[in-house]
Scaffold this motif. Structure first.
Motif, mmCIF file in Angstrom:
data_model
loop_
_atom_site.group_PDB
_atom_site.id
_atom_site.type_symbol
_atom_site.label_atom_id
_atom_site.label_comp_id
_atom_site.label_asym_id
_atom_site.label_seq_id
_atom_site.Cartn_x
_atom_site.Cartn_y
_atom_site.Cartn_z
ATOM 1 N N PRO A 121 0.825 -1.214 0.000
ATOM 2 C CA PRO A 121 0.000 0.000 0.000
ATOM 3 C C PRO A 121 0.863 1.269 0.000
ATOM 4 C CG PRO A 121 0.168 -0.876 2.214
ATOM 5 C CD PRO A 121 0.879 -1.850 1.332
ATOM 6 N N ILE A 122 0.195 2.370 -0.245
ATOM 7 C CA ILE A 122 0.815 3.693 -0.043
ATOM 8 C C ILE A 122 0.489 4.120 1.377
ATOM 9 C CG2 ILE A 122 0.808 6.112 -0.751
ATOM 10 C CD1 ILE A 122 -0.004 5.128 -3.557
ATOM 11 N N VAL A 123 1.507 4.458 2.150
ATOM 12 C CA VAL A 123 1.346 4.794 3.563
ATOM 13 C C VAL A 123 1.850 6.210 3.811
ATOM 14 C CG1 VAL A 123 1.944 4.151 5.925
ATOM 15 C CG2 VAL A 123 1.628 2.373 4.193
ATOM 16 N N ARG A 124 1.021 6.996 4.460
ATOM 17 C CA ARG A 124 1.412 8.356 4.821
ATOM 18 C C ARG A 124 1.204 8.549 6.319
ATOM 19 N NH1 ARG A 124 -1.411 8.989 -0.077
ATOM 20 N NH2 ARG A 124 -0.141 9.880 -1.768
ATOM 21 N N VAL A 125 2.151 9.189 6.968
ATOM 22 C CA VAL A 125 2.045 9.427 8.408
ATOM 23 C C VAL A 125 1.901 10.928 8.653
ATOM 24 C CG1 VAL A 125 3.352 7.368 9.004
ATOM 25 C CG2 VAL A 125 4.545 9.548 8.728
ATOM 26 N N GLY A 126 1.255 11.250 9.740
ATOM 27 C CA GLY A 126 1.061 12.647 10.119
ATOM 28 C C GLY A 126 0.940 12.759 11.626
ATOM 29 N N ARG A 127 0.421 13.857 12.063
ATOM 30 C CA ARG A 127 0.309 14.137 13.491
ATOM 31 C C ARG A 127 -1.062 14.725 13.780
ATOM 32 N NH1 ARG A 127 3.095 12.693 17.706
ATOM 33 N NH2 ARG A 127 5.083 13.306 16.775
ATOM 34 N N ASP A 128 -1.748 14.167 14.776
ATOM 35 C CA ASP A 128 -3.007 14.723 15.214
ATOM 36 C C ASP A 128 -2.728 15.914 16.122
ATOM 37 O OD1 ASP A 128 -6.033 14.459 15.565
ATOM 38 O OD2 ASP A 128 -5.318 14.395 17.637
ATOM 39 N N ALA A 129 -3.242 17.084 15.738
ATOM 40 C CA ALA A 129 -2.913 18.313 16.462
ATOM 41 C C ALA A 129 -3.440 18.310 17.887
ATOM 42 C CB ALA A 129 -3.464 19.518 15.700
ATOM 43 N N THR A 130 -4.542 17.631 18.131
ATOM 44 C CA THR A 130 -5.149 17.658 19.461
ATOM 45 C C THR A 130 -4.456 16.711 20.440
ATOM 46 O OG1 THR A 130 -7.288 18.208 18.478
ATOM 47 C CG2 THR A 130 -7.299 17.356 20.743
ATOM 48 N N SER A 131 -4.310 15.439 20.044
ATOM 49 C CA SER A 131 -3.761 14.435 20.961
ATOM 50 C C SER A 131 -2.270 14.246 20.844
ATOM 51 C CB SER A 131 -4.438 13.086 20.702
ATOM 52 O OG SER A 131 -4.100 12.612 19.402
ATOM 53 N N GLY A 163 -3.388 -1.193 -6.885
ATOM 54 C CA GLY A 163 -3.813 -2.276 -7.754
ATOM 55 C C GLY A 163 -5.311 -2.510 -7.679
ATOM 56 N N SER A 164 -5.779 -3.470 -8.459
ATOM 57 C CA SER A 164 -7.219 -3.739 -8.552
ATOM 58 C C SER A 164 -7.704 -4.721 -7.488
ATOM 59 C CB SER A 164 -7.563 -4.300 -9.942
ATOM 60 O OG SER A 164 -6.815 -5.487 -10.190
ATOM 61 N N GLU A 165 -6.781 -5.439 -6.854
ATOM 62 C CA GLU A 165 -7.180 -6.436 -5.859
ATOM 63 C C GLU A 165 -7.455 -5.762 -4.523
ATOM 64 O OE1 GLU A 165 -5.662 -10.806 -4.356
ATOM 65 O OE2 GLU A 165 -4.148 -9.295 -4.815
ATOM 66 N N PRO A 166 -8.664 -5.897 -3.989
ATOM 67 C CA PRO A 166 -8.955 -5.263 -2.694
ATOM 68 C C PRO A 166 -8.106 -5.872 -1.589
ATOM 69 C CG PRO A 166 -10.973 -6.000 -3.796
ATOM 70 C CD PRO A 166 -9.832 -6.624 -4.522
ATOM 71 N N ALA A 167 -7.731 -5.043 -0.624
ATOM 72 C CA ALA A 167 -7.019 -5.550 0.546
ATOM 73 C C ALA A 167 -8.030 -6.177 1.500
ATOM 74 C CB ALA A 167 -6.262 -4.419 1.230
ATOM 75 N N TRP A 168 -7.739 -7.388 1.962
ATOM 76 C CA TRP A 168 -8.605 -8.039 2.931
ATOM 77 C C TRP A 168 -8.265 -7.556 4.336
ATOM 78 C CZ3 TRP A 168 -12.396 -9.883 5.316
ATOM 79 C CH2 TRP A 168 -12.317 -10.813 6.334
ATOM 80 N N LEU A 169 -6.970 -7.498 4.640
ATOM 81 C CA LEU A 169 -6.507 -7.042 5.951
ATOM 82 C C LEU A 169 -5.267 -6.187 5.776
ATOM 83 C CD1 LEU A 169 -6.627 -10.477 7.854
ATOM 84 C CD2 LEU A 169 -8.274 -8.611 8.133
ATOM 85 N N TRP A 170 -4.994 -5.389 6.808
ATOM 86 C CA TRP A 170 -3.711 -4.702 6.940
ATOM 87 C C TRP A 170 -3.001 -5.257 8.171
ATOM 88 C CZ3 TRP A 170 -3.411 -2.325 2.560
ATOM 89 C CH2 TRP A 170 -4.482 -1.583 2.038
ATOM 90 N N VAL A 171 -1.732 -5.566 8.027
ATOM 91 C CA VAL A 171 -0.900 -5.901 9.182
ATOM 92 C C VAL A 171 -0.104 -4.651 9.524
ATOM 93 C CG1 VAL A 171 0.930 -7.368 10.111
ATOM 94 C CG2 VAL A 171 -0.759 -8.319 8.541
ATOM 95 N N VAL A 172 -0.287 -4.160 10.735
ATOM 96 C CA VAL A 172 0.342 -2.911 11.170
ATOM 97 C C VAL A 172 1.294 -3.235 12.323
ATOM 98 C CG1 VAL A 172 -0.030 -0.573 12.029
ATOM 99 C CG2 VAL A 172 -1.719 -1.627 10.490
#
Length: 515
Positions: A429-439, A450-459
């Motif tokens: 996948p394309i992954v982008r990180v950021g910062r939540d201003a509040t927490s 791609g055309s194949e849907p992701a079933w799960l993400w391993v994080v």
């Protein structure tokens, strides 16, 4: 301590030591390179949810639509809390349906009356699939192929039940009605019913249990009643058939199993087909098995060993409902035999008798189930377990649920990949990180490629040298990760998993340790 249990313990320690060492290498490597997340455990963790007799769900017939939904959501949430990854839901207990079927009537286990739809209307199977997938759970639809009426049925048969539309195909056998497996029309009906569900619902698997020809019934004098298939047997003989009657019965079941498997793969190749036969194929197989054991080959006419040898399924779940220390029917001894039959390399996920942990003098302690999980992990070629049934997880005795989560199910696991169906990993996948201003928490957005849907993400998230792993549904696109320790060089790794269990390469990105 018995030889069986000692062997299981030693093998378990060996396997776990190897797993820990592998994780240790990954962590040490990550400390040096900052780019090596550890692997996630691969293990099927399934549970049967039985509808017949209202064993698991619904808890009783005639509940309101909302009560049925609430109970099912409670089951799914419990499965997630126990870190299971699959639910096997019984949708056809007796030529009826817990879904909107064009072939068979609504089950009385839902409404209390066969043929009566839920009111307000909903489709329980569609609801179950949707809610299971929201939680990252596989949902397998469980069918009984031949039973037409269970003794617990109380309401009259509806006008569209097979006992009324085609009474010539249905036989009374003891306390039950049974569709005759010797009738080609019966086999075709079961195939049609299964494939209808495969095509219309986004299920992950089809499951058939151990009921083929029925378990033998006895009359009042204790004599075995012969199954009443004389009519279909005579048709077979008149057509030129040369098999013995017993071999003909087994051939009828073989034909159904093969037809279902081929049909599923033609419709949706990624839908797994699983069978849970009786745990002993024949007495004396393996040799340590008691000659007095039930002979499913001769009495149910299910040649389950043939199905495993031929690969007519994607997973096999022999019901190994005996303890480790029972010499003539030992869980690990039988499991080893089943694995040895697996010529095509399909999944072997034994069935475990969860209900035996029941708080009675003849029951088991929770430790027996924990030991059986260890025995499964110690047996090469066995990669998971399926538990009967969900009610024992909902009302666990001997603190079994708590012990499970504190012990072998301390972390989530991925279902093992079915590489004979598809071995190509999805695109990362394309992954982008950021910062939540509040927490101040890190944010992670995930975009599939791609055309194949992701079933799960391993994080996988690293704080210092320690990795934590989570599995989230592929529908999810946004995550919040708590702010890591100030000054630590932390990162997140995200990989995609497809419907066949293949995992992409991880995408690694650093997480800011400062506000």
């Amino acid at each position: 301590m018995s030889k069986n249990r000692l062997l299981v313990l030693l093998l378990s320690l060996f396997v776990l030591a190897g797993f820990d060492t592998a994780c240790g290498r990954s962590q040490a490597s990550s400390a040096q390179t900052l780019t090596s997340p550890p692997p996630i455990r691969r293990e099927f963790r399934g549970v049967w949810v039985a509808s017949v007799e209202n064993i698991d769900w619904p808890s009783q017939p005639g509940l309101s639509t909302q009560e049925q939904k609430d109970e099912l959501l409670g089951i799914l949430d419990r499965a997630v809390a126990l870190r299971l990854n699959a639910v096997i839901l019984q949708v056809r207990p007796a030529a009826d349906a817990l879904y909107a079927s064009p072939y068979e009537p609504w089950s009385e286990y839902l409404s209390g009356r066969m043929g009566r739809a839920p009111d307000p209307w909903y489709d329980p199977l569609e609801f179950a699939v949707t809610e299971a997938h929201k939680r990252g759970l596989e949902l397998h639809a469980w069918f009984n192929p031949y039973r037409a009426r269970h003794p617990s049925g109380k309401s009259p048969a509806s006008a569209n039940h097979i006992s009324r539309t085609h009474p010539e195909l249905v036989k009374r056998y003891g306390s039950m009605l049974w569709m005759d497996p010797g009738e080609p029309a019966v086999r075709q009906r079961t195939v049609d019913v299964v494939l209808d569900v495969v095509r219309r619902y986004d299920i992950d698997g089809v499951h058939i249990d151990d009921y083929f020809y029925p378990y033998k019934e006895k009359d009042r004098r204790g004599r075995t009643i012969e199954f009443p298939d004389a009519t279909s047997w005579r048709k077979y003989i008149r057509s030129g058939g040369r098999l013995s009657r017993d071999d003909w019965r087994r051939a009828n079941v073989d034909s159904l199993i093969h037809q279902v498997y081929v049909g599923i793969k033609a419709a949706k190749p990624w839908v797994k087909f699983g069978i849970s036969p009786f745990g002993v194929w024949r007495p004396g197989y393996p040799p340590a098995t008691s000659v007095n054991a039930f002979d499913s080959f001769a009495e149910l006419y299910g040649d389950s060993r043939k199905w495993v040898l031929n690969g007519w399924g994607d997973y096999f779940t022999p019901q190994l409902y005996w303890p480790i220390d029972r010499p003539e029917l030992s869980f690990p001894v039988l499991l080893k035999w089943w694995v040895e039959q697996n010529a095509k390399g399909r999944h072997i996920w034994p069935g475990n008798y969860l209900d035996k942990v029941n708080g009675t003098p003849t029951g088991w302690p929770a430790q027996e189930l924990l030991d059986q999980i260890a025995a499964t992990r110690a047996q090469p070629g066995a990669t998971g377990n399926v538990y009967f049934s969900m009610r024992s997880f909902m009302f666990g005795r001997d603190n079994l649920p708590e012990k499970l989560v504190a012990g072998p199910y301390g972390e989530k696991a991925l279902v093992p990949a079915s590489t004979w169906l598809d071995s190509l990993p999805p695109l990362a996948p394309i992954v982008r990180v950021g910062r939540d201003a509040t927490s101040g928490a890190n944010t992670v957005s995930i975009q599939p490629q791609g055309s194949e849907p992701a079933w799960l993400w391993v994080v996988r998230t690293r704080i210092g040298t320690d990795w934590t792993t989570d599995v989230v549904p592929g529908l999810q696109r946004f995550l919040m990760i708590p702010r890591p320790v100030i000054g630590a060089a932390d990162e997140v790794a995200v990989s995609a998993v497809d419907r066949n269990g293949n995992e992409s390469a991880p995408v690694l990105t650093g997480l800011s340790a400062t506000p």
